[in-house]
Design a protein around this motif. Structure first.
Motif, short mmCIF file in Angstrom:
data_model
loop_
_atom_site.label_atom_id
_atom_site.label_comp_id
_atom_site.label_asym_id
_atom_site.label_seq_id
_atom_site.Cartn_x
_atom_site.Cartn_y
_atom_site.Cartn_z
N ASP A 88 11.45 12.30 11.06
CA ASP A 88 10.49 11.23 10.77
C ASP A 88 9.34 11.20 11.78
N LYS A 99 6.27 -0.11 10.84
CA LYS A 99 6.36 1.25 11.36
C LYS A 99 5.39 1.47 12.52
N ARG A 122 6.17 11.04 7.40
CA ARG A 122 7.54 11.05 6.87
C ARG A 122 8.37 9.88 7.38
N ARG A 123 9.15 9.30 6.47
CA ARG A 123 10.20 8.34 6.76
C ARG A 123 11.37 8.71 5.85
N ILE A 177 6.05 9.70 2.78
CA ILE A 177 5.76 8.36 2.25
C ILE A 177 4.27 8.13 2.07
N SER A 223 10.86 -3.78 4.69
CA SER A 223 11.14 -2.49 5.30
C SER A 223 12.62 -2.28 5.57
N LEU A 225 6.40 -2.59 4.07
CA LEU A 225 6.25 -1.47 3.14
C LEU A 225 4.77 -1.20 2.89
N GLU A 237 7.10 5.01 -0.22
CA GLU A 237 8.01 4.44 0.77
C GLU A 237 8.97 3.46 0.11
N LYS A 238 8.44 2.62 -0.77
CA LYS A 238 9.29 1.64 -1.45
C LYS A 238 10.33 2.33 -2.32
#
Length: 518
Positions: free
Chosen positions: A20, A51, A64-65, A70, A288, A371, A376-377
């Motif tokens: 990540d 984040k 990246r997550r 994302i 999140s 978010l 991402e969601k």
């Protein structure tokens, strides 16, 4: 969690994957704060659940997550800076959802001794988790009459009405705003009829009254014929116009319910296998933490349910957009994977036709909770489905007949999505929330799972389970999954959820309205 202050103890951030580019703040972080676990100093204010970058990210680079993309940096992001809507945006990239179809599918390891719950077995073998009498409507015009009939039996207004019928959970009116001024041969009416039929057949209803006006497009007789239903003692229908008007129709409906109550009350709960459970999976008011705590814990519970022979329904197609490759990898066949991708393409075309954007899905509340993009969601939302094989894909409100993880195509709007799941046969809903969603369901009970401790403490009377200890490192995802699974068995056996205690359920019946209204 510090007992005196209530503040998190231990690491200040959460890292979800070694690859990540961002970590998640467990509390509000100020400029200059050192993150020893990352060797990074915070550059600016970062709210809890949001984040921050753990490396310098150039404009245009992917971020990246969960080990997944994302979004892309819309401007240069310095190490330690807050990463959110001001510097992270959507972008297209190849997810190869078709090329990876089925590569992660594995045989399901069934348990030797399946769990049981105390269910209600109907005469035809269907198994219920609740025992309601339902009042449905063919059209919006009969909604007032239907509600008047159900209100006559409300325990909070007239407790004597059901005093002699303790085994009846209630009489509920499920009304809607459609049924007329619509193409009689179009998709909109087909979806409405399919939805109403799913509720009319639902095991959690001992009996159903269906009330129409009389002149609507959605004629009750045509609906019964189209959906292969059979009118009789447990499916009764009539029109207001044929009954002499509203007052007489209400009187007729009240008398019909009174006649149904003695038989509806003659039920008892008996032990039945967990394979009879069909659980609809929902997340609303996400934050999140949803993808770190409640959603993966619910996924762990669903993996247990599948091993016990039960069924989990994952839905909300716009909220798995960008993560569909994670599902097609687990599809038990290429045909199942293609069915999912067909629905994704339908949504892309639908949004283009309506002048909408798939990335408009994260709501204001989602964004306030940390978010940023639909990618991402979606990566967090898909975690609700656990790691079981994807065994089937069905359209909105279609009957779910497979055991295992099934995907139903629905909008992301929770009441609409859950209505389709219940129409498909869900006899229980599990609903995760990080912001604090107000939702309940009838006739299927809805279990609310809080994603974080702050929500649990603030809105305790609306929540059933707190998944916040996962973020604090006090409980593992798997252990919480076991707790959720045991709660599902208890609630399926009759234990009341918070939303049931509050009386939620009637207003949350919202069929998906498709097609032109003329």
């Amino acid at each position: 969690m510090d007992a005196a202050t209530g503040a998190p103890v231990g690491p200040l951030t959460i890292r979800l994957h070694a690859d990540d580019d961002v970590v998640i703040a467990r509390q509000q972080l100020l400029t200059g704060t050192l993150l020893p676990e990352e060797g990074v100093r915070v550059a600016g204010l970062v709210p809890p659940g949001h984040k921050l970058a753990v490396r310098d990210i150039a404009a245009g680079e992917p971020v990246r997550r969960y080990g997944q993309i994302i979004g892309f940096a819309s401007q240069a992001i310095r190490c330690g800076a807050h990463v959110h809507v001001h510097n992270l945006a959507m972008g297209s990239f190849d997810r190869d959802a078709a090329g990876v179809a089925g590569i992660d599918a594995r045989p399901t390891q069934a348990v030797a001794e399946p769990a049981t719950f105390m269910g209600i077995v109907r005469a035809d073998g269907r198994v219920a988790t609740r025992n309601y009498i339902g009042v449905l409507t063919s059209v919006n015009c009969s909604a007032t009459a239907a509600r008047a009939i159900a209100d006559h039996f409300r325990r909070d207004i007239r407790p004597e009405a059901l005093a002699d019928f303790p085994n009846v959970d209630g009489v509920v009116a499920l009304t809607h705003g459609a049924g007329c001024a619509i193409d009689s041969e179009g998709e909109g009416l087909r979806v409405l009829r399919r939805t109403l039929a799913g509720y009319a057949r639902h095991a959690n209803f001992a009996a159903v009254l269906v009330i129409g006006l009389g002149c609507e497009t959605n004629q009750i007789s045509s609906w019964i014929a189209h959906e292969n239903l059979v009118a009789g003692p447990t499916l009764q229908t009539f029109n207001i116009q044929d009954s002499g008007g509203t007052a007489l129709a209400v009187q007729r409906g009240v008398e019909a319910v009174r006649a149904l109550l003695p038989e509806a009350n003659r039920v008892e709960r008996v032990p039945v296998p967990a394979s009879h459970l069909v659980v609809g999976l929902q997340c609303g008011g996400s934050d999140s933490y949803s993808g770190m705590t409640a959603n993966p814990a619910l996924g762990a519970a669903m993996d247990r349910l599948v091993r016990h022979g039960g069924t989990a329904i994952l839905s909300e197609t716009p909220e798995i957009y960008g993560a569909e490759h994670l599902l097609t990898r687990r599809a038990q066949s290429r045909e199942v994977a293609d069915k999912l991708l067909d629905r994704i393409r339908w949504w892309e075309a639908y949004c283009e036709r309506m002048g909408a954007d798939m990335n408009n899905n994260p709501s204001a509340g989602n964004k306030a909770g940390g978010l940023t993009t639909i990618l991402e969601k979606s990566l967090g939302a898909v975690a609700k489905g656990g790691s079981s094989n994807l065994v089937d894909v069905v359209e909105y409100a279609q009957p779910v007949r497979s055991h295992g993880l099934v995907f139903m195509d629905t909008p992301g709007y929770d009441p609409v999505s859950a209505t389709g799941q219940v129409a498909g046969g869900a006899n229980l809903i599990c609903f995760t929330t990080g912001r604090g969603s107000a939702y309940g369901c009838a006739p299927a009970p809805s279990i609310k799972l809080a994603t974080n401790n702050a929500l649990w403490q603030r809105q305790r009377a609306d929540m059933d389970i707190n998944c916040g200890p996962i973020a604090d490192g006090d409980l593992s995802v798997d252990a919480m999954g076991e707790e959720i699974f045991q709660a599902i068995l208890r609630i399926a056996s009759g234990e009341r959820t918070q939303s049931e205690l509050h009386g939620y359920g009637q207003n949350e019946f919202v069929p998906w309205q498709l097609g032109a209204i003329t």
